[in-house]
Design a protein around this motif. Structure first.
Motif, PDB file in Angstrom:
ATOM      1  N   LEU A   1       9.513 -14.717  -8.950  1.00  0.00           N
ATOM      2  CA  LEU A   1       8.602 -14.038  -9.856  1.00  0.00           C
ATOM      3  C   LEU A   1       7.182 -14.208  -9.303  1.00  0.00           C
ATOM      4  N   SER A   2       6.474 -13.114  -9.163  1.00  0.00           N
ATOM      5  CA  SER A   2       5.102 -13.188  -8.672  1.00  0.00           C
ATOM      6  C   SER A   2       4.201 -12.238  -9.445  1.00  0.00           C
ATOM      7  N   TRP A   3       2.932 -12.575  -9.456  1.00  0.00           N
ATOM      8  CA  TRP A   3       1.925 -11.719 -10.091  1.00  0.00           C
ATOM      9  C   TRP A   3       1.503 -10.644  -9.105  1.00  0.00           C
ATOM     10  N   GLN A   4       1.354  -9.451  -9.621  1.00  0.00           N
ATOM     11  CA  GLN A   4       0.896  -8.314  -8.826  1.00  0.00           C
ATOM     12  C   GLN A   4      -0.413  -7.806  -9.408  1.00  0.00           C
ATOM     13  N   SER A   5      -1.400  -7.654  -8.573  1.00  0.00           N
ATOM     14  CA  SER A   5      -2.651  -7.042  -8.968  1.00  0.00           C
ATOM     15  C   SER A   5      -2.665  -5.651  -8.335  1.00  0.00           C
ATOM     16  N   THR A   6      -2.713  -4.640  -9.163  1.00  0.00           N
ATOM     17  CA  THR A   6      -2.565  -3.271  -8.678  1.00  0.00           C
ATOM     18  C   THR A   6      -3.827  -2.463  -8.940  1.00  0.00           C
ATOM     19  N   CYS A   7      -4.254  -1.730  -7.940  1.00  0.00           N
ATOM     20  CA  CYS A   7      -5.407  -0.821  -8.046  1.00  0.00           C
ATOM     21  C   CYS A   7      -4.882   0.602  -7.871  1.00  0.00           C
ATOM     22  N   CYS A   8      -5.018   1.408  -8.904  1.00  0.00           N
ATOM     23  CA  CYS A   8      -4.589   2.806  -8.836  1.00  0.00           C
ATOM     24  C   CYS A   8      -5.813   3.700  -8.728  1.00  0.00           C
ATOM     25  N   ARG A   9      -5.795   4.570  -7.750  1.00  0.00           N
ATOM     26  CA  ARG A   9      -6.918   5.473  -7.511  1.00  0.00           C
ATOM     27  C   ARG A   9      -6.418   6.918  -7.531  1.00  0.00           C
ATOM     28  N   PRO A  10      -7.171   7.804  -8.141  1.00  0.00           N
ATOM     29  CA  PRO A  10      -6.733   9.213  -8.141  1.00  0.00           C
ATOM     30  C   PRO A  10      -6.809   9.824  -6.754  1.00  0.00           C
TER      31      PRO A  10
ATOM     32  N   LYS B   1       4.745   9.176  -1.184  1.00  0.00           N
ATOM     33  CA  LYS B   1       4.301  10.005  -0.059  1.00  0.00           C
ATOM     34  C   LYS B   1       3.982   9.162   1.166  1.00  0.00           C
ATOM     35  N   TYR B   2       3.605   7.893   0.933  1.00  0.00           N
ATOM     36  CA  TYR B   2       3.306   6.951   2.017  1.00  0.00           C
ATOM     37  C   TYR B   2       3.606   5.551   1.508  1.00  0.00           C
ATOM     38  N   LEU B   3       4.098   4.716   2.403  1.00  0.00           N
ATOM     39  CA  LEU B   3       4.384   3.318   2.088  1.00  0.00           C
ATOM     40  C   LEU B   3       4.189   2.525   3.358  1.00  0.00           C
ATOM     41  N   ASN B   4       3.375   1.459   3.290  1.00  0.00           N
ATOM     42  CA  ASN B   4       3.161   0.682   4.509  1.00  0.00           C
ATOM     43  C   ASN B   4       4.380  -0.190   4.821  1.00  0.00           C
ATOM     44  N   SER B   5       4.451  -0.694   6.028  1.00  0.00           N
ATOM     45  CA  SER B   5       5.602  -1.463   6.502  1.00  0.00           C
ATOM     46  C   SER B   5       5.809  -2.743   5.707  1.00  0.00           C
ATOM     47  N   TYR B   6       4.724  -3.406   5.322  1.00  0.00           N
ATOM     48  CA  TYR B   6       4.823  -4.644   4.551  1.00  0.00           C
ATOM     49  C   TYR B   6       5.558  -4.385   3.231  1.00  0.00           C
ATOM     50  N   ALA B   7       5.156  -3.337   2.525  1.00  0.00           N
ATOM     51  CA  ALA B   7       5.798  -3.008   1.250  1.00  0.00           C
ATOM     52  C   ALA B   7       7.266  -2.674   1.456  1.00  0.00           C
ATOM     53  N   ALA B   8       7.555  -1.883   2.472  1.00  0.00           N
ATOM     54  CA  ALA B   8       8.952  -1.511   2.749  1.00  0.00           C
ATOM     55  C   ALA B   8       9.784  -2.748   3.050  1.00  0.00           C
ATOM     56  N   GLU B   9       9.232  -3.658   3.827  1.00  0.00           N
ATOM     57  CA  GLU B   9       9.942  -4.892   4.170  1.00  0.00           C
ATOM     58  C   GLU B   9      10.252  -5.704   2.911  1.00  0.00           C
ATOM     59  N   LYS B  10       9.263  -5.840   2.029  1.00  0.00           N
ATOM     60  CA  LYS B  10       9.460  -6.589   0.783  1.00  0.00           C
ATOM     61  C   LYS B  10      10.487  -5.904  -0.123  1.00  0.00           C
ATOM     62  N   LEU B  11      10.606  -4.593   0.010  1.00  0.00           N
ATOM     63  CA  LEU B  11      11.593  -3.850  -0.772  1.00  0.00           C
ATOM     64  C   LEU B  11      12.941  -3.796  -0.058  1.00  0.00           C
TER      65      LEU B  11
ATOM     66  N   ILE C   1       0.870  -1.163   0.000  1.00  0.00           N
ATOM     67  CA  ILE C   1       0.000   0.000   0.000  1.00  0.00           C
ATOM     68  C   ILE C   1       0.909   1.215   0.000  1.00  0.00           C
ATOM     69  N   PHE C   2       0.740   2.037  -1.031  1.00  0.00           N
ATOM     70  CA  PHE C   2       1.576   3.227  -1.123  1.00  0.00           C
ATOM     71  C   PHE C   2       0.830   4.333  -1.847  1.00  0.00           C
ATOM     72  N   ILE C   3       1.270   5.540  -1.599  1.00  0.00           N
ATOM     73  CA  ILE C   3       0.669   6.722  -2.216  1.00  0.00           C
ATOM     74  C   ILE C   3       1.774   7.463  -2.949  1.00  0.00           C
ATOM     75  N   LEU C   4       1.500   7.799  -4.209  1.00  0.00           N
ATOM     76  CA  LEU C   4       2.435   8.555  -5.026  1.00  0.00           C
ATOM     77  C   LEU C   4       1.834   9.905  -5.371  1.00  0.00           C
ATOM     78  N   ASP C   5       2.688  10.901  -5.508  1.00  0.00           N
ATOM     79  CA  ASP C   5       2.197  12.176  -6.017  1.00  0.00           C
ATOM     80  C   ASP C   5       2.305  12.165  -7.543  1.00  0.00           C
ATOM     81  N   ARG C   6       1.932  13.260  -8.175  1.00  0.00           N
ATOM     82  CA  ARG C   6       1.922  13.333  -9.638  1.00  0.00           C
ATOM     83  C   ARG C   6       3.316  13.185 -10.250  1.00  0.00           C
ATOM     84  N   LYS C   7       4.343  13.425  -9.485  1.00  0.00           N
ATOM     85  CA  LYS C   7       5.714  13.311  -9.994  1.00  0.00           C
ATOM     86  C   LYS C   7       6.319  11.935  -9.716  1.00  0.00           C
ATOM     87  N   GLY C   8       5.526  11.028  -9.133  1.00  0.00           N
ATOM     88  CA  GLY C   8       6.007   9.689  -8.862  1.00  0.00           C
ATOM     89  C   GLY C   8       6.758   9.550  -7.550  1.00  0.00           C
ATOM     90  N   LYS C   9       6.712  10.587  -6.718  1.00  0.00           N
ATOM     91  CA  LYS C   9       7.359  10.495  -5.409  1.00  0.00           C
ATOM     92  C   LYS C   9       6.453   9.756  -4.432  1.00  0.00           C
TER      93      LYS C   9
END
Length: 118
Positions: free
Chosen positions: A109-118, A49-59, A39-47
Motif C-alpha cells: 500500500l502506498s500513497w500517490q500524489s497525482t497532478c491532473c492537467r487539462p 494515450k501515453y505511459l512512461n516506462s516506469y509506470a508500465a513496469e510498476k503495472l 507519467i501518463f496521458i489520458l483522453d476524454r474517454k479515459g484511454k
C-alpha cells in the motif's frame, strides 16, 4: 521571381519550426522516460494515450501493451474511480487538480500524489 523567394523563405521557416517541435518532443520524452514517477496521458474517454516506462513496469507490462486501453482496466479499481472523477472535473473546468490517494502496487500500500492537467 519575388513569389518564389517568399515561398522559399516560408518553407525554410516551416522546416525550422518542425525541427524545433521534434527537438521539444524528444526533450519531453527523455524527461518523462527518465522519471521515477507514473507519467501518463489520458483522453476524454479515459484511454491511455501515453505511459512512461516506469509506470508500465510498476503495472507489470510494457507501454505498448497498455497504450490504447482504458485507465479503468489498467489501474487498480479504486485508483481508476478516483482518476475518473478528477478527470471529469478537470475537463469540465479546464483547470488543473491535485489529489492524494492510496493504492496497492507490488503488493504494498502506498500513497500517490497525482497532478491532473487539462
Amino acid at each position: 521571381m519575388r513569389r518564389w523567394r517568399e515561398l522559399e523563405v516560408e518553407i525554410v521557416e516551416r522546416i525550422e519550426i518542425e525541427e524545433a517541435l521534434v527537438e521539444s518532443e524528444e526533450r519531453y520524452r527523455t524527461l518523462a522516460e527518465a522519471a521515477q514517477d507514473f507519467i501518463f496521458i489520458l483522453d476524454r474517454k479515459g484511454k491511455i494515450k501515453y505511459l512512461n516506462s516506469y509506470a508500465a513496469e510498476k503495472l507489470g507490462s510494457l507501454p505498448k501493451e497498455i497504450i490504447g486501453k482504458r485507465q479503468d482496466v489498467v489501474f487498480p479499481q479504486d485508483m481508476a474511480d478516483q482518476q475518473e472523477l478528477v478527470l471529469k472535473e478537470v475537463f469540465k473546468t479546464g483547470k488543473p487538480l491535485n489529489f492524494e490517494s492510496q493504492a496497492f502496487f507490488d503488493g504494498q500500500l502506498s500513497w500517490q500524489s497525482t497532478c491532473c492537467r487539462p
